[in-house]
Design an enzyme around this catalytic site. Sequence first.
Site, PDB file in Angstrom:
ATOM      1  N   ASP A 282       6.866  -1.333   6.828  1.00  0.00           N
ATOM      2  CA  ASP A 282       7.873  -1.101   5.802  1.00  0.00           C
ATOM      3  C   ASP A 282       7.664   0.337   5.304  1.00  0.00           C
ATOM      4  O   ASP A 282       6.796   1.079   5.787  1.00  0.00           O
ATOM      5  CB  ASP A 282       7.762  -2.155   4.691  1.00  0.00           C
ATOM      6  CG  ASP A 282       9.060  -2.269   3.892  1.00  0.00           C
ATOM      7  OD1 ASP A 282       9.877  -1.330   3.941  1.00  0.00           O
ATOM      8  OD2 ASP A 282       9.262  -3.287   3.204  1.00  0.00           O
TER       9      ASP A 282
HETATM   10  C1  BGC Z   1      12.259  -2.405   1.921  1.00  0.00           C
HETATM   11  C2  BGC Z   1      12.727  -2.953   3.243  1.00  0.00           C
HETATM   12  C3  BGC Z   1      13.728  -2.037   3.884  1.00  0.00           C
HETATM   13  C4  BGC Z   1      13.143  -0.644   4.007  1.00  0.00           C
HETATM   14  C5  BGC Z   1      14.063   0.347   4.664  1.00  0.00           C
HETATM   15  C6  BGC Z   1      11.852  -0.930   2.043  1.00  0.00           C
HETATM   16  O1  BGC Z   1      11.578  -0.377   0.801  1.00  0.00           O
HETATM   17  O2  BGC Z   1      11.166  -3.157   1.455  1.00  0.00           O
HETATM   18  O3  BGC Z   1      13.240  -4.241   3.066  1.00  0.00           O
HETATM   19  O4  BGC Z   1      14.112  -2.524   5.137  1.00  0.00           O
HETATM   20  O5  BGC Z   1      12.826  -0.179   2.711  1.00  0.00           O
HETATM   21  O6  BGC Z   1      15.103   0.703   3.864  1.00  0.00           O
END
Ligand code: BGC
Length: 762
Positions: free
Chosen positions: A306
């Site tokens: 993530d």
């Molecule tokens: C979130 C994810 C997301 C990623 C990309 C992160 O902060 O937890 O769910 O896919 O950002 O945008």
Amino acid sequence: MKYLFILFLFLISCNQTKEFSDIDKEVDDILKSMTLDEKVGQMTQINLTVIAKGPNKWSSSFPLEIDHKKTKKAIVDYKVGSVLNTINNTAQKPKVWFKTISDIQSYAIDSTKMKIPIIYGIDAIHGTTYTDGATMFPQQITTAASWNPENAYNMAVVCAYETRASSIPWNFSPVLDLGLDPRFPRQFETFGEDPLIVERFGDAMIKGYQGDKNDISNKYNVAACMKHFVGYQAVISGKDRTPAYIPDNVLSEYHIEPFKKAIESGAKTIMINSGLINGVPVHADYNLMINVLRNKLGFQGVILTDWEDIRKLHDRDKVAKTQREAIKIAINAGIDMSMVPYEYEHFIKNLKSLVEEGEVSIERIDDAVKRILKLKLELDLFNNPVTNYEEYDDFGSKKHHELAYKSASESITLLKNNDDILPLKGKPRILVTGPNGNNMRTLNGAWTYSWQGELTDDFAGEYNTIYESIRNTYGSSNVKYIPGVSYRKGANYYEMDEIDIQKVVNEARRSDYIILCLGENTYTEKPGDLNDLNIHRLQSKLAIELSKTGKPIILILNLGRPRLISDIEPLMSAVVNVYLPGNFGADALADILSGKVNPSGKLPYTYPAYPNSLLPYYYKPSEVQNNAQGAYNYVGEVNNLYDFGYGLSYSDFKYSKLSVNKDTFNIDENINIEVSITNDSDVDGYETVQLYSSDLYASITPDVKRLRDFKKIHIKSGEAKTVSFSLPVSELEFYNINNSPVVEEGKFKLSINTFTKEIYIK
Ligand code: BGC
């Protein structure tokens, strides 16, 4: 004939094996010619702002344009293999996406030795979030309330189509987290608190995204990314990315199951939980990524971090003394691609030197790169690096809008309807009020045209707010809107201002009905953390002042998580939960209020009554302890405002005749259960029949009950239907203290509605 058919199946399977081994062979051929620089580049994902024109790597200028120098550096010199996100959190037109991604691909393909296309990824979680004009469906939590996985499938099919129409082949969706904590800021992104619902709806989404044949080379399908593996929302504090403590058997029993099913269905990629479990950041957890995900669940696809989560092993979680060590830990624990997404030079240089110095093996790098190349080949990016919006006539079409409307109309949940006050017939005088009554933002929630959803009203003007839909239904001369209180502009999502409560009260006195629209403003992730689960005091104040007029109030709840309303709920004549129903949610609500649509949604979570009683429906018996002598009242009973699975209809369904085919079963048998339901009203309607089981005694304390199956059926006025379930005994299993799935001998109780039957498992 039979033999011909077998021969046919054999030929198909040979063909598939050939195809698969072809891809694997191609992967090996590409890998052989790659340098270490090229390999670590493939493992790197950067944010679009890093290569777009603009002041710095965190923000870009409008209109979106690729910056030659920055792109050459990232894609050609550093050989970065993946890009994500939009610029400045703003949705772009399909045409802009096409130009942007074509430009990036031309660097990757025309100017590098290996000519490997980049893979572009995006969060398109209830429709194609970052594309102007895309069809915005209800959020996952709303979809789950329909108890009809077909709505999740439709959402994914449309979203895959419109994401491809935006030239993007990879979607960071679905969320398979268990949404069991109403305090958590991302509960609305889940399918709610029940593992079986998450599993069934999640599976439907995987099939919708990747296609029924799981062929992601098809230009209408995208590669799905299940997230966030695993246990992301089961934190102690209720706040995003804070510690969770979860025993292995609890992880297996509730959190891993939905991922297991999605992996069986062929989900191509997975994103790791940004938090930590039992003190170990999941991005550093070899056991979860390798022993569980790879070896036990057999996941073969790409494991993605993530946002900035490798960096956080050093900066936030303090398990790595340096950034370099953080990279070493994460890659050795099983990460294939890092969503860096800004300081990519450091990631690439450090990872390269870790390999050169033997701290990360070249086999581990090859393993990661093979999976990434395979994904790119399966998506056919080498032949079709960019899909063209001009070939997607159904983008934002009426056909897509109708599916989004259908989902909203099946999800909206009637929670209270005193004296059958709803539906509102004729042309009454209606006052619409409350902060959620006249905007598109709160109907959609976050991940709508921007990350936090704050731009929605700029993009969704053509759709109806609650006030507009009610006005369209009942006529403009009969319907007024006065907000009373409103969300503060530009402030934290939860801050509110009082505007004109007295004016609302005066108008209420002249009205027949008050439609009071309360709930939440939009939020997700850390900005959505919450200190007080009660609904904002100004909203309660508005409700209380209105109740003094004696006029009937219909409370519309428009929220991402069940905020506490126990003090005002008794003052309401009716309560309707619309959750986050998307761009067509208000139309669906107006149709329910007027009786054109009979409500059929049921809660996919427990609606709590008190802040210190936040339990899912599958709690342990000790949560409810009564004093045998009756001398004291014990606090801490499970006291919900509305139970999981609850929702009213304008029809009156009567259950009878629950029967089970026998009393005693062996482990390898199926339990056949039947129940009769009569629609004892003059309105046709849908009813969701829910089958629960309770293990009466077990080696670890059993849950009071668990959902085992459900069916949503249509029953005409006056009609009786028999619903049958065939439940394999093996599905009564639980994970014991050794983390092994077992069905223990003994008595079980099966229940549907208020009827129960006891059976014995040998
Ligand atoms: C979130 C994810 C997301 C990623 C990309 C992160 O902060 O937890 O769910 O896919 O950002 O945008």
